[in-house]
Every structure is written in C-alpha cells, then in structure tokens.
Design a protein around this motif. Sequence first.
Motif, mmCIF file in Angstrom:
data_model
loop_
_atom_site.group_PDB
_atom_site.id
_atom_site.type_symbol
_atom_site.label_atom_id
_atom_site.label_comp_id
_atom_site.label_asym_id
_atom_site.label_seq_id
_atom_site.Cartn_x
_atom_site.Cartn_y
_atom_site.Cartn_z
ATOM 1 N N LYS A 50 59.116 -9.353 33.320
ATOM 2 C CA LYS A 50 57.861 -10.120 34.019
ATOM 3 C C LYS A 50 57.243 -11.007 32.890
ATOM 4 O O LYS A 50 56.478 -10.700 32.567
ATOM 5 N N ALA A 51 57.973 -12.072 32.930
ATOM 6 C CA ALA A 51 57.580 -12.984 31.889
ATOM 7 C C ALA A 51 56.233 -13.457 32.022
ATOM 8 O O ALA A 51 55.438 -13.695 31.212
ATOM 9 N N GLU A 52 55.910 -13.918 33.271
ATOM 10 C CA GLU A 52 54.560 -14.527 33.475
ATOM 11 C C GLU A 52 53.318 -13.412 33.221
ATOM 12 O O GLU A 52 52.286 -13.864 32.554
ATOM 13 N N ALA A 53 53.695 -12.283 33.655
ATOM 14 C CA ALA A 53 52.624 -11.141 33.492
ATOM 15 C C ALA A 53 52.663 -10.569 31.688
ATOM 16 O O ALA A 53 51.962 -9.667 31.502
ATOM 17 N N LYS A 54 53.757 -11.050 31.197
ATOM 18 C CA LYS A 54 54.004 -10.574 29.773
ATOM 19 C C LYS A 54 54.066 -8.923 29.800
ATOM 20 O O LYS A 54 53.303 -8.159 28.979
ATOM 21 N N GLN A 55 55.001 -8.497 30.513
ATOM 22 C CA GLN A 55 55.263 -7.135 30.665
ATOM 23 C C GLN A 55 56.665 -6.846 31.115
ATOM 24 O O GLN A 55 57.441 -7.688 31.371
ATOM 25 N N ILE A 56 57.152 -5.747 30.949
ATOM 26 C CA ILE A 56 58.647 -4.894 30.851
ATOM 27 C C ILE A 56 58.202 -3.811 31.712
ATOM 28 O O ILE A 56 57.562 -2.815 31.329
ATOM 29 N N ARG A 57 59.114 -3.614 32.788
ATOM 30 C CA ARG A 57 58.721 -2.497 33.379
ATOM 31 C C ARG A 57 60.076 -1.436 33.762
ATOM 32 O O ARG A 57 61.104 -2.009 33.534
ATOM 33 N N GLU A 58 59.786 -0.298 33.677
ATOM 34 C CA GLU A 58 60.904 0.761 34.172
ATOM 35 C C GLU A 58 60.398 1.507 35.212
ATOM 36 O O GLU A 58 59.420 1.963 35.379
ATOM 37 N N ILE A 59 61.326 1.840 35.935
ATOM 38 C CA ILE A 59 61.228 2.336 37.286
ATOM 39 C C ILE A 59 62.087 3.711 37.307
ATOM 40 O O ILE A 59 63.352 3.561 37.260
ATOM 41 N N TYR A 60 61.487 4.878 37.758
ATOM 42 C CA TYR A 60 62.121 6.051 37.945
ATOM 43 C C TYR A 60 62.093 6.720 39.517
ATOM 44 O O TYR A 60 60.979 6.068 39.850
ATOM 45 N N VAL A 61 63.025 7.328 40.114
ATOM 46 C CA VAL A 61 62.771 7.930 41.183
ATOM 47 C C VAL A 61 63.285 9.435 41.111
ATOM 48 O O VAL A 61 64.115 9.735 40.279
ATOM 49 N N ASN A 62 62.496 10.369 41.811
ATOM 50 C CA ASN A 62 62.949 11.659 41.662
ATOM 51 C C ASN A 62 64.176 11.964 42.346
ATOM 52 O O ASN A 62 64.670 11.260 43.052
ATOM 53 N N PRO A 63 64.843 13.138 41.833
ATOM 54 C CA PRO A 63 65.930 13.449 42.080
ATOM 55 C C PRO A 63 66.321 13.390 43.864
ATOM 56 O O PRO A 63 67.069 12.987 44.419
ATOM 57 N N LYS A 64 65.397 14.029 44.408
ATOM 58 C CA LYS A 64 65.340 13.990 46.008
ATOM 59 C C LYS A 64 65.465 12.466 46.525
ATOM 60 O O LYS A 64 66.134 12.276 47.310
ATOM 61 N N GLY A 65 64.444 11.498 46.141
ATOM 62 C CA GLY A 65 64.373 10.153 46.588
ATOM 63 C C GLY A 65 65.914 9.518 46.205
ATOM 64 O O GLY A 65 66.239 8.738 46.965
ATOM 65 N N HIS A 66 66.243 9.868 45.247
ATOM 66 C CA HIS A 66 67.520 9.257 44.722
ATOM 67 C C HIS A 66 68.864 9.466 45.576
ATOM 68 O O HIS A 66 69.574 8.964 46.284
ATOM 69 N N SER A 67 68.822 11.026 45.752
ATOM 70 C CA SER A 67 69.990 11.628 46.469
ATOM 71 C C SER A 67 70.107 11.430 47.851
ATOM 72 O O SER A 67 70.945 11.593 48.653
ATOM 73 N N GLN A 68 68.885 11.640 48.580
ATOM 74 C CA GLN A 68 68.601 11.360 49.926
ATOM 75 C C GLN A 68 68.148 10.370 50.683
ATOM 76 O O GLN A 68 67.926 10.123 51.954
ATOM 77 N N SER A 69 68.153 9.159 49.801
ATOM 78 C CA SER A 69 67.666 8.182 50.459
ATOM 79 C C SER A 69 68.994 7.172 51.022
ATOM 80 O O SER A 69 70.129 7.578 50.409
ATOM 81 N N THR A 70 68.860 6.501 51.987
ATOM 82 C CA THR A 70 69.881 5.410 52.317
ATOM 83 C C THR A 70 69.438 4.186 52.721
ATOM 84 O O THR A 70 68.289 4.089 53.092
ATOM 85 N N ARG A 71 70.204 3.167 52.699
ATOM 86 C CA ARG A 71 69.711 1.888 52.966
ATOM 87 C C ARG A 71 69.230 1.786 54.432
ATOM 88 O O ARG A 71 68.320 1.025 54.659
ATOM 89 N N GLU A 72 69.845 2.621 55.174
ATOM 90 C CA GLU A 72 69.569 2.405 56.601
ATOM 91 C C GLU A 72 68.371 3.165 56.801
ATOM 92 O O GLU A 72 67.438 2.459 57.827
ATOM 93 N N ALA A 73 68.163 4.294 56.416
ATOM 94 C CA ALA A 73 66.992 5.331 56.731
ATOM 95 C C ALA A 73 65.942 4.976 55.877
ATOM 96 O O ALA A 73 64.663 5.396 55.931
ATOM 97 N N GLY A 74 65.742 4.578 54.574
ATOM 98 C CA GLY A 74 64.775 4.541 53.569
ATOM 99 C C GLY A 74 64.899 5.624 52.722
ATOM 100 O O GLY A 74 65.765 6.425 52.509
ATOM 101 N N PHE A 75 63.575 6.123 52.423
ATOM 102 C CA PHE A 75 63.307 7.241 51.440
ATOM 103 C C PHE A 75 62.846 8.673 52.208
ATOM 104 O O PHE A 75 61.899 8.382 53.130
#
Length: 170
Positions: A50-75
Amino acid sequence: MKKIVLGLAISLAAGACSMMQPPPPPLNDGELALPADYKTWPKFLSNIQKAEAKQIREIYVNPKGHSQSTREAGFPYGTQFVMEIYSATPNADGTLNRGNLAKVFVMGKDKGWGANAPESLKNGEWIYSAYLPDGKASSDSPVACRGCHLPLAPKDFVARYDEYFDKRAK
Ligand code: HEC
C-alpha cells in the motif's frame, strides 16, 4: 444398592447438563478477540503493498474459512480474518521497506453477530475489532470499518474476494 444407583443417575444427569451448555452469545464489534494462533492459519493474501498509505499488509484466514468457502457461496459461519498492518518506508524506486507492525485488524462472522450495528451499516453478520501490536484494543472506530466494507456486499463484504479465489484456483 438403590442409593448407589440413584447417586449414579444424579451424577450422570449433572454431567449431561454441563454438556448441554447454551451456545455462546452472539458477538458485536470490538468483542472478537485477537486469535492467539492466527500465524499458524492459512495465508489469505501476503505482502500487499500500500504505497500511498506507506503500509504493507498480511492477511490470514482461519482453517474453516479457508476450507469451507467457495466463490459461489462466500464464507461460512465461523470464518475469521486477521490482517496485520506494517508501517513501511518508500524507496527511491517506489518499492516499500517493511517496518514495524502497527495494527492488527480482525473480522469474523457467525450466526446473529453484529446485531447491535446501525441498520444502515449492517454488513451481513460480520463484526470488526482492531488491536495494537501489544494486543490491546486500538481506538479505530468500527463505523469506519463498516462504511468501507459495506459496498462489498456482493463479495460477502470481503475486499480481496476475487483475488483470493483466483489465487486458490491456480
Ligand atoms: C478506507 C477503507 C477501509 C476501512 C476504513 C477499513 N477497511 Fe478493511 N479493508 C479495506 C480494503 C481495501 C481491504 C483489502 C486489503 C487492502 O487493500 O488493504 C481490506 C481488508 C480487510 C481485511 C482482510 C479481508 C478482506 O476484506 O479482504 C480485514 C480483516 C479488514 N479489512 C478489517 C477491517 C477492520 C477491522 C476495519 C476497522 C478497524 C477496517 N477493515 C477498515 C478497506 C477498508
């Protein structure tokens, strides 16, 4: 003998009662704790510049959100995200140098969560918390979180939705 049987029945009944605890009450903004083990979670997206904000970000998702989400149904209910926000200093060529951790944002969704949010700022059942690096609550207003994530309703209120599912499909 009768006494022993009765005693057994009572202790069994007591055991059953303690097992049938009511589900935890639904949470609201600021009430979702920073998960202690989030660094072991799957990476949702990494090294977001995020050059404008002078930030770098790391995003994690919990195992349930990762394994049980789909593009069609979301999280699904039970999904949680943790976003680390690092301050960064720009180099002459426009790239960023990662500095210290500045804040940690958390969002999660479950049945009935966020019920006390104003009607015009309801983001489905997502709620928001913000923490400082030492784990104390930060003063960021959940109204700001909601306002910015609200237009993302078609993507389950998740900003980097398409990017994540594109990455996963590869
Ligand atoms: C100015 C708009 C804005 C505000 C205010 C905002 N967000 Fe976001 N949020 C975003 C954007 C854009 C992303 C995608 C990552 C990026 O580009 O930084 C994001 C990503 C996230 C993510 C990662 C999952 C996702 O949606 O991609 C979490 C968790 C999150 N925000 C939580 C919060 C919390 C908690 C607050 C309030 C304390 C908040 N946000 C306030 C715009 C905002």
